[in-house]
Design a protein around this motif. Sequence first.
Motif, PDB file in Angstrom:
ATOM      1  N   SER A 144       4.303   1.413  -1.276  1.00 52.81           N
ATOM      2  CA  SER A 144       4.531   1.803  -3.137  1.00 52.81           C
ATOM      3  C   SER A 144       3.422   2.656  -3.745  1.00 52.81           C
ATOM      4  O   SER A 144       3.894   3.147  -3.673  1.00 52.81           O
ATOM      5  N   GLN A 145       2.476   2.051  -3.386  1.00 52.34           N
ATOM      6  CA  GLN A 145       0.982   2.584  -4.331  1.00 52.34           C
ATOM      7  C   GLN A 145       1.033   3.692  -3.595  1.00 52.34           C
ATOM      8  O   GLN A 145       0.444   4.482  -5.213  1.00 52.34           O
ATOM      9  N   THR A 146       0.986   4.146  -3.010  1.00 48.65           N
ATOM     10  CA  THR A 146       0.694   5.151  -2.779  1.00 48.65           C
ATOM     11  C   THR A 146       1.591   6.735  -3.266  1.00 48.65           C
ATOM     12  O   THR A 146       1.659   7.474  -3.965  1.00 48.65           O
ATOM     13  N   PRO A 150       6.027   4.011 -11.607  1.00 42.43           N
ATOM     14  CA  PRO A 150       5.882   2.112 -11.129  1.00 42.43           C
ATOM     15  C   PRO A 150       6.417   1.082 -11.006  1.00 42.43           C
ATOM     16  O   PRO A 150       6.803   1.272 -10.021  1.00 42.43           O
ATOM     17  N   ARG A 204       1.123  -1.099   0.108  1.00 45.51           N
ATOM     18  CA  ARG A 204       0.021   0.099   0.362  1.00 45.51           C
ATOM     19  C   ARG A 204       1.035   1.512  -0.145  1.00 45.51           C
ATOM     20  O   ARG A 204       0.687   2.427  -1.060  1.00 45.51           O
ATOM     21  N   THR A 227       0.693   6.792  -7.201  1.00 45.35           N
ATOM     22  CA  THR A 227       0.529   7.487  -7.474  1.00 45.35           C
ATOM     23  C   THR A 227       0.487   9.166  -7.444  1.00 45.35           C
ATOM     24  O   THR A 227       0.157   9.726  -8.256  1.00 45.35           O
ATOM     25  N   LEU A 238       7.798  -0.245  -7.435  1.00 45.84           N
ATOM     26  CA  LEU A 238       7.414  -1.545  -7.513  1.00 45.84           C
ATOM     27  C   LEU A 238       8.028  -2.989  -7.764  1.00 45.84           C
ATOM     28  O   LEU A 238       8.380  -3.513  -6.847  1.00 45.84           O
TER      29      LEU A 238
END
Lengths: 240, 216
Positions: free
Chosen positions: B173-175, B183, B171, B178, B187
């Motif tokens: 990382s995703q933040t 990415p 989570r 964004t 990732l």
Amino acid sequence: MIEIDNVHKSFGELEVIKGVSLQVKKGEVVSIIGGSGSGKSTLLMCINGLESIKSGSIRVDGTEVHARGTDINKLRQKIGIVFQQWNAFPHLTVLENVMLAPRTVLGKSKAEAEALAVKQLTHVGLGDKLKVFPGKLSGGQQQRMAIARALAMSPDYMLFDEATSALDPQLVGEVLDTMRMLAEDGMTMILVTHEIRFARDVSDRVAFFRNGLVHEIGTPDQVIGNPQRPETADFLRSIN
Amino acid sequence: MFESTFTWNDLQFILQGAWVTILLTVVSMIIGTLAGVVCGMARALLPRSTIPLAWLLDVFRSVPLLIQFVLFNALKSIVGLNWSAFAVACVVLGLYVTAYCTEIVRSGVLSVPLTLRRASRSLGLTYWQDLRQIVMPMATRVAFPGWINLLLGVMKDTALVMWIGIVELLRASQTIVTRIQEPLLVLCIAGLIYYVMSLVVARLGARLETRWQEND
Ligand SMILES: Nc1ncnc2c1ncn2[C@@H]1O[C@H](COP(=O)(O)OP(=O)(O)O)[C@@H](O)[C@H]1O
Ligand SMILES: [Mg+2]
């Protein structure tokens, strides 16, 4: 003294012991011979309470094995048993295998248990294998270890259930020699065995089992040398 | 061309997420292993009377973890429990681990040959002494590889807790993805962290296993 009196034992519907009586006096060596499935192993298990019985009674030094009030763990301390499968505890070294019961059951100190174990292992010729894990031993050595493990509890009786049947032929001798040594030391023993010559040598009496019954019993010279019943003679012929 | 807006702060944020992943894994593995050892031994030793337990645990093994998180979270609000999302995550993951660990322990215990147990009982060991001295050490060796796999799986499955609002490694990382729109880089970093964490566990496990195997 082991007194087996009219014992019956069933597994479900199957009656495997059908009224066996047998007495083994202190210092006596009794061999049990007989075909596969005749109930020999089951009888040994009943003697130390690993199996229950349906009726009759088994007394060891006067104590009813299958009575409710009997402390079976205590009773088992004086009955050593060696099985066909070697049953080494694979996660323990040879020394630890033998020390386990004296420590856990008798509450001996580590030093005491170790001294005891070393003595027994040396006695059966494994004094140089103390720190080895059983997986590294031959079958004969593992079986001798199992004998030492039982002896470390200073049992008054030793039961052997086809102790050499799972061994390669060239390893049978060393285990029989160990058993012979015990017999000569005066240990009270019940041997289930297919080694007829050995049974004849070391036994005071031989019992021939058939269909869950003692079919013939007597001195080795009688039962093996000159069997009175045709089934005994047939059996002896069949395994030679 | 390797210019990146990925900053030191972002890395710290991801590492904080990784720490949450580790915490969740450790806590749920502790809960699940303790409960799983008890349930697994009970299943192996009293197979008949523990059949209902098997049915219950099957539920936790078969329903997807995501659904369990969301349902439990909803249940929490309905019942009016004032639990943090982290506590909810630990309970759900703990039950999930319990369900799997029970099976691992059960088959470990059942792998100990009956003849060995007879041999130890014949030496005068009581039922409990036999369990403690023979059955448990031997079962542990059999169960251990499966337990390590479970641990590695749970570490990845913890990512699902993001659905109940916990910021763990993925989570986090995703933040950042964004925000900085890179990415691949982010990732890769997250993946590398998962990889390193798994590697450490796998290595430690393998070392223990070889030590045991030397004895056989
Ligand atoms: N745990 C058990 N459950 C059911 N039947 C058994 C069990 N153990 C032994 N039996 C049966 O009891 C009979 C006697 O077995 P056993 O005492 O092992 O004979 P032996 O040692 O003389 O070969 C056999 O028919 C065997 O299949
Ligand atoms: Mg037999």
